[in-house]
Design a protein around this motif. Sequence first.
Motif, mmCIF file in Angstrom:
data_model
loop_
_atom_site.group_PDB
_atom_site.id
_atom_site.type_symbol
_atom_site.label_atom_id
_atom_site.label_comp_id
_atom_site.label_asym_id
_atom_site.label_seq_id
_atom_site.Cartn_x
_atom_site.Cartn_y
_atom_site.Cartn_z
ATOM 1 N N TYR A 3 0.137 -1.089 -0.019
ATOM 2 C CA TYR A 3 0.086 0.050 -0.101
ATOM 3 C C TYR A 3 1.128 1.627 -0.449
ATOM 4 O O TYR A 3 1.194 1.829 1.188
ATOM 5 N N ASP A 4 1.563 1.053 -0.890
ATOM 6 C CA ASP A 4 2.626 2.782 -1.330
ATOM 7 C C ASP A 4 1.742 3.506 -1.438
ATOM 8 O O ASP A 4 0.371 3.719 -1.499
ATOM 9 N N ILE A 199 2.105 -3.105 8.868
ATOM 10 C CA ILE A 199 2.057 -2.350 9.781
ATOM 11 C C ILE A 199 2.771 -0.805 9.409
ATOM 12 O O ILE A 199 2.764 -0.097 10.110
ATOM 13 N N HIS A 200 4.333 -1.745 8.805
ATOM 14 C CA HIS A 200 5.177 -0.091 8.814
ATOM 15 C C HIS A 200 4.725 0.805 8.290
ATOM 16 O O HIS A 200 5.466 2.520 8.020
ATOM 17 N N ALA A 211 -5.607 2.615 10.213
ATOM 18 C CA ALA A 211 -6.194 1.164 10.844
ATOM 19 C C ALA A 211 -6.912 1.096 9.554
ATOM 20 O O ALA A 211 -7.049 -0.423 9.213
ATOM 21 N N ALA A 212 -7.451 1.792 8.880
ATOM 22 C CA ALA A 212 -8.360 1.152 7.070
ATOM 23 C C ALA A 212 -7.572 0.687 7.117
ATOM 24 O O ALA A 212 -7.954 -1.078 5.880
ATOM 25 N N VAL A 213 -6.125 0.348 6.163
ATOM 26 C CA VAL A 213 -5.151 0.317 5.682
ATOM 27 C C VAL A 213 -4.619 -1.109 5.696
ATOM 28 O O VAL A 213 -5.048 -2.609 5.720
ATOM 29 N N LEU A 214 -4.983 -1.584 7.237
ATOM 30 C CA LEU A 214 -4.817 -2.774 8.075
ATOM 31 C C LEU A 214 -5.941 -3.655 7.933
ATOM 32 O O LEU A 214 -5.400 -5.146 8.011
ATOM 33 N N PHE A 215 -6.559 -3.001 8.120
ATOM 34 C CA PHE A 215 -7.801 -3.717 8.462
ATOM 35 C C PHE A 215 -8.507 -4.536 7.325
ATOM 36 O O PHE A 215 -8.802 -5.375 6.850
#
Length: 367
Positions: A3-4, A199-200, A211-215
Amino acid sequence: MRYDLATLPLTTLLPAMTRAEDMLARLDERVLRHVVSNGFRERGHFFDAVGALWVGGELVHVEDLVLHDAHVDARAPTHELTIAHAVLRARRRLWSAEPDWGLGMAGLAALRGDVGDAEETATARPISVERADAEEDDDDEDDFGMDFAEIDAIIARSGQVLDGKIPDAKVVTADDPLGLIRDQDWDENERLETWRAIIHQADLLPPAFGAAVLFDAWERIEPLRRQHWLGSLLVSAYLRSRGKVTSHLFCLNTGLKSVQRERRRSPDGMTRLTAFLEAMALSAEAGLKELDRLSLAKIQMEGRLKNRRSNSSLPGVIEIVLSRPIVSANMVARHVGVTSRGALNLVAELGVREMTGRGRYRGWGIL
């Protein structure tokens, strides 16, 4: 999966991201200084646990979860109820630990059940002896319900296999709570490491967007098939570790319930991210309304304390009513140290609403 920042159309997501950031900040600020913050936190555990099952396609009533947690079940616990209770206990573990504990290897191993309680306690925040004893009794009681639920699931699956309804049992793992049937090509450890690496990347983004990207990554990678509900809890822990929501463990599933499944599971990544950001804003908005409702209820109930003696048990009843979505006579009696008949009298004096409509196993709460 990456997710760049260069590939994400931030201008398209900016309105939803701004609203989510603003609503999260408003909620966190109010909970930090609110008079009913303790009750709000505890009630949130129950509502989010039920929401996690709802998002996963299972229905669990919040009153059943409250009674099961208090060991006063009105009926035998179902398999879905034991899973909801596992979500509830996982939320409490995450809240009692350090903010970033659940995102580390030790925390994830403990939440997955790969390490013993002694190792988990060494990394978690210290808790009182009374709370530790209560959680130990809670685990012992819940084991029996989980065992029976697992046996029922195995019997049901065995019947389906014998009837030829499951031609290839190797690839069916969603209803395998004991892990007896596994897909050898599904490496949970590798997938979990892939998710943790994101996470990084999320740390370079604003907290709500990260948080949206992680989910979204959790939904796409599916690290844990039998504990898929853990993703929303870890996202809430991530918001806490970033300092965005430090007053409580955010209830993401409350907002996810209000977002259409077609948007949450859309093949388009931007649609999914927008949906997750909107879910955060909706959860925060629901939290603000819940604070207003609890505050008004507290004022109304405390009005009943006028001209009461100093050692009255009503303040204790108000405390437990504010901290649970529903209470029973046994729960009140245990909390304030009176008989069941005395608990009924206290509830009647307090004037809270009866919510079950039953003659037996009645429950009271704040509407």
